[in-house]
Scaffold this motif. Structure first.
Motif, PDB file in Angstrom:
ATOM      1  N   SER A  25       4.238   2.934  -8.080  1.00  0.00           N
ATOM      2  CA  SER A  25       3.204   1.908  -8.235  1.00  0.00           C
ATOM      3  C   SER A  25       3.371   1.166  -9.562  1.00  0.00           C
ATOM      4  O   SER A  25       3.304  -0.066  -9.617  1.00  0.00           O
ATOM      5  CB  SER A  25       1.843   2.584  -8.049  1.00  0.00           C
ATOM      6  OG  SER A  25       1.010   2.346  -9.103  1.00  0.00           O
ATOM      7  N   ARG A  26       3.648   1.913 -10.656  1.00  0.00           N
ATOM      8  CA  ARG A  26       3.786   1.260 -11.969  1.00  0.00           C
ATOM      9  C   ARG A  26       4.977   0.319 -12.000  1.00  0.00           C
ATOM     10  O   ARG A  26       4.878  -0.816 -12.453  1.00  0.00           O
ATOM     11  CB  ARG A  26       3.983   2.320 -13.054  1.00  0.00           C
ATOM     12  CG  ARG A  26       2.677   2.902 -13.476  1.00  0.00           C
ATOM     13  CD  ARG A  26       2.731   3.421 -14.910  1.00  0.00           C
ATOM     14  NE  ARG A  26       1.695   4.426 -15.045  1.00  0.00           N
ATOM     15  CZ  ARG A  26       1.899   5.739 -14.970  1.00  0.00           C
ATOM     16  NH1 ARG A  26       3.120   6.216 -14.847  1.00  0.00           N
ATOM     17  NH2 ARG A  26       0.892   6.570 -15.053  1.00  0.00           N
TER      18      ARG A  26
ATOM     19  N   ALA B  55       4.394  -2.763  -9.906  1.00  0.00           N
ATOM     20  CA  ALA B  55       3.452  -3.677 -10.576  1.00  0.00           C
ATOM     21  C   ALA B  55       4.137  -4.404 -11.721  1.00  0.00           C
ATOM     22  O   ALA B  55       3.931  -5.612 -11.916  1.00  0.00           O
ATOM     23  CB  ALA B  55       2.244  -2.894 -11.071  1.00  0.00           C
TER      24      ALA B  55
ATOM     25  N   GLU C 287      -7.247  -4.667   0.689  1.00  0.00           N
ATOM     26  CA  GLU C 287      -7.447  -4.503  -0.756  1.00  0.00           C
ATOM     27  C   GLU C 287      -8.707  -5.195  -1.194  1.00  0.00           C
ATOM     28  O   GLU C 287      -9.216  -6.020  -0.497  1.00  0.00           O
ATOM     29  CB  GLU C 287      -6.260  -5.038  -1.549  1.00  0.00           C
ATOM     30  CG  GLU C 287      -6.194  -6.554  -1.634  1.00  0.00           C
ATOM     31  CD  GLU C 287      -5.288  -7.136  -0.579  1.00  0.00           C
ATOM     32  OE1 GLU C 287      -4.740  -8.199  -0.828  1.00  0.00           O
ATOM     33  OE2 GLU C 287      -5.124  -6.532   0.473  1.00  0.00           O
TER      34      GLU C 287
ATOM     35  N   VAL D 184       0.160  -4.046  -5.799  1.00  0.00           N
ATOM     36  CA  VAL D 184       0.357  -2.720  -5.192  1.00  0.00           C
ATOM     37  C   VAL D 184      -0.893  -1.867  -5.386  1.00  0.00           C
ATOM     38  O   VAL D 184      -1.615  -2.022  -6.375  1.00  0.00           O
ATOM     39  CB  VAL D 184       1.616  -2.034  -5.815  1.00  0.00           C
ATOM     40  CG1 VAL D 184       1.526  -1.955  -7.326  1.00  0.00           C
ATOM     41  CG2 VAL D 184       1.865  -0.652  -5.223  1.00  0.00           C
ATOM     42  N   ALA D 185      -1.170  -0.998  -4.416  1.00  0.00           N
ATOM     43  CA  ALA D 185      -2.289  -0.053  -4.549  1.00  0.00           C
ATOM     44  C   ALA D 185      -1.862   1.284  -3.966  1.00  0.00           C
ATOM     45  O   ALA D 185      -1.063   1.338  -3.027  1.00  0.00           O
ATOM     46  CB  ALA D 185      -3.516  -0.572  -3.812  1.00  0.00           C
ATOM     47  N   VAL D 186      -2.384   2.353  -4.568  1.00  0.00           N
ATOM     48  CA  VAL D 186      -2.164   3.687  -4.001  1.00  0.00           C
ATOM     49  C   VAL D 186      -3.401   4.009  -3.181  1.00  0.00           C
ATOM     50  O   VAL D 186      -4.517   3.914  -3.682  1.00  0.00           O
ATOM     51  CB  VAL D 186      -1.974   4.746  -5.115  1.00  0.00           C
ATOM     52  CG1 VAL D 186      -1.824   6.134  -4.504  1.00  0.00           C
ATOM     53  CG2 VAL D 186      -0.769   4.382  -5.971  1.00  0.00           C
TER      54      VAL D 186
ATOM     55  N   LEU E 101       2.888   7.445  -8.519  1.00  0.00           N
ATOM     56  CA  LEU E 101       2.490   6.612  -9.663  1.00  0.00           C
ATOM     57  C   LEU E 101       3.674   5.828 -10.219  1.00  0.00           C
ATOM     58  O   LEU E 101       3.546   4.664 -10.604  1.00  0.00           O
ATOM     59  CB  LEU E 101       1.906   7.484 -10.771  1.00  0.00           C
ATOM     60  CG  LEU E 101       0.413   7.737 -10.666  1.00  0.00           C
ATOM     61  CD1 LEU E 101      -0.065   8.554 -11.860  1.00  0.00           C
ATOM     62  CD2 LEU E 101      -0.358   6.397 -10.611  1.00  0.00           C
TER      63      LEU E 101
ATOM     64  N   ASN F 242       0.859  -1.191   0.000  1.00  0.00           N
ATOM     65  CA  ASN F 242       0.000   0.000   0.000  1.00  0.00           C
ATOM     66  C   ASN F 242       0.887   1.231   0.000  1.00  0.00           C
ATOM     67  O   ASN F 242       1.670   1.432   0.945  1.00  0.00           O
ATOM     68  CB  ASN F 242      -0.857   0.035   1.269  1.00  0.00           C
ATOM     69  CG  ASN F 242      -2.121  -0.755   1.118  1.00  0.00           C
ATOM     70  OD1 ASN F 242      -2.721  -0.784   0.046  1.00  0.00           O
ATOM     71  ND2 ASN F 242      -2.543  -1.400   2.195  1.00  0.00           N
ATOM     72  N   LEU F 243       0.777   2.055  -1.039  1.00  0.00           N
ATOM     73  CA  LEU F 243       1.512   3.318  -1.068  1.00  0.00           C
ATOM     74  C   LEU F 243       0.559   4.405  -0.567  1.00  0.00           C
ATOM     75  O   LEU F 243      -0.545   4.560  -1.090  1.00  0.00           O
ATOM     76  CB  LEU F 243       1.969   3.637  -2.492  1.00  0.00           C
ATOM     77  CG  LEU F 243       2.895   2.596  -3.135  1.00  0.00           C
ATOM     78  CD1 LEU F 243       3.136   2.946  -4.606  1.00  0.00           C
ATOM     79  CD2 LEU F 243       4.223   2.502  -2.387  1.00  0.00           C
TER      80      LEU F 243
END
Ligand code: SAH
Ligand code: SF4
Length: 364
Positions: free
Chosen positions: A318-319, A322, A364, A328-330, A315, A294-295
């Motif tokens: 996260s990119r 991934a 999530e 991963v999630a923001v 971002l 989790n960011l």
């Protein structure tokens, strides 16, 4: 609390409750089923006092009230954000204050609860950490936040609480005496599924190992915030006592337990822990223990000049995570208009300073 304070029904595990109630009633010549009647009032009807237990004879209600306590935290302040996030400040029996936050999304209602009044860990980015430690909560005070929030959610058309995260004030693994029974009570007593309960820790290894031993699949969140020991030490004093390498080994052990899920919390602070060089290291750690990352944009606090990382940087993290196969999630910061994060409301009430800290939705 004096030694002759009556035992607290809300702090007992279901097995302890059953045995305490049965011996209470049988020693008074009352039938055993009285115990189940009281259990229903505790776990299903969320009774707040013995007086409410109207299917017991009045004398039995009085005797119960003399032998046991049923103290739920009392709501001191409620704040509701434009985005639906609701924050409660609870007053405990000794007037200490703790917070919990209800975070609604389309598919769930997450409750964030406190495990201590204050926190002794002193993390440099955390408002609760700057406020210092007050005292441990009892299991009943932890569970009491759930009962009172569940009642509030029901009365205000928020629906049922689906998930619980120990992400409010305090370090739950530094209060294991109350944490363990509180998990059992929420799971077995109130029927909250173990996978819907997340314990968040800054890395207290003995506590991680204890959770690994539990048969239930409670989820574990590690507040990582830096993928190297050197950087982590600047944010989290406990890193000196429990270095990342050893924390990771404990997490591997936790994961070996089978079916146990780990999340990394990574609060992104501009120019502090968001250098692109760190992405690879963070990805390696996550893959090692199959952690979901989790960011979370840092929520500014008054004691620090730090700012949240720029959205482009978040971002990029996260990119690139991934693309390396990391889940991963923001996380958006919720309820900012009401300072809806644990540590803040208490701060306002205590000293009228606006403490800031984000509550991120974890599951999530
Ligand atoms: N003591 C436990 C649980 C309570 S803190 C722990 O540290 O994990 C809950 C979460 O809020 C942690 O992940 C913590 O790192 C995060 N947090 C604290 N201060 C924050 C801030 N200013 N901005 C964003 N997240 C913060
Ligand atoms: Fe305590 Fe968690 Fe805040 Fe650190 S981040 S000071 S462990 S509440």
């Amino acid at each position: 609390m004096t030694p002759d304070t009556p035992p607290d029904l809300l702090s007992m595990t279901p097995i302890e409750l059953r045995s305490a109630l049965e011996s209470h009633f049988t020693s008074r010549g009352e039938p055993k089923y009285r115990a189940s009647q009281v259990e229903k009032w505790i776990y299903e009807r969320l009774g707040r006092s013995m007086e409410e237990m109207t299917d017991l004879p009045v004398t039995q209600r009085d005797e119960l009230a003399q032998s046991f306590r049923l103290d739920e935290p009392v709501s001191d302040v409620v704040q509701r954000s434009e985005d639906g996030t609701v924050k409660h400040l609870w007053r405990l029996s000794d007037d200490k204050l703790v917070e919990s936050v209800l975070i609604p999304t389309e598919s769930r209602l997450t409750l964030c609860i406190s495990s201590q009044a204050g926190c002794a860990m002193g993390c440099t980015f955390c408002a609760t950490g700057w406020g210092g430690f007050d005292r441990q909560l009892t299991a009943g005070e932890i569970v009491g936040q759930y009962r009172a929030s569940r009642r509030w959610a029901h009365e205000n058309d928020y629906g049922s609480i689906s998930n619980i995260v120990y992400m409010g004030m305090g370090e739950p693994l530094a209060n294991r005496k109350a944490l363990h029974p509180s998990l059992t009570i929420l799971n077995q007593g109130y029927g909250v599924g173990a996978r819907r309960i997340t314990v968040s820790t800054v890395g207290v290894i003995p506590g991680i190992l204890e959770l690994a031993e539990r048969p239930e699949q409670f989820r574990l969140a590690l507040s990582l915030h830096a993928p190297s020991s050197e950087l982590r030490r600047e944010l989290i004093p406990l890193e000196k006592r429990y270095p990342l390498r050893e924390v990771l080994a404990a997490l591997e052990h936790f994961e070996d337990g089978g079916g146990k899920r780990i999340t990394f919390e990574y609060t992104m602070i501009d120019g502090v822990n968001d250098a692109p060089e760190l992405i690879e290291l963070l990805g390696d750690l996550a893959l090692r223990v199959s952690a979901f990352v989790n960011l979370i944009p840092f929520n500014p606090i008054p004691y620090q000049k730090w700012r949240p990382s720029k959205p482009e940087r978040i971002l990029e993290f996260s990119r690139r995570l991934a693309s390396r196969g990391v889940s991963v999630a923001v996380r958006e910061t919720r309820g900012q208009d009401i300072d809806a994060a644990c540590g803040q409301l208490r701060g306002h009430t205590l000293s009228q300073i606006g403490l800031k800290k984000s509550v991120a939705e974890i599951s999530e």
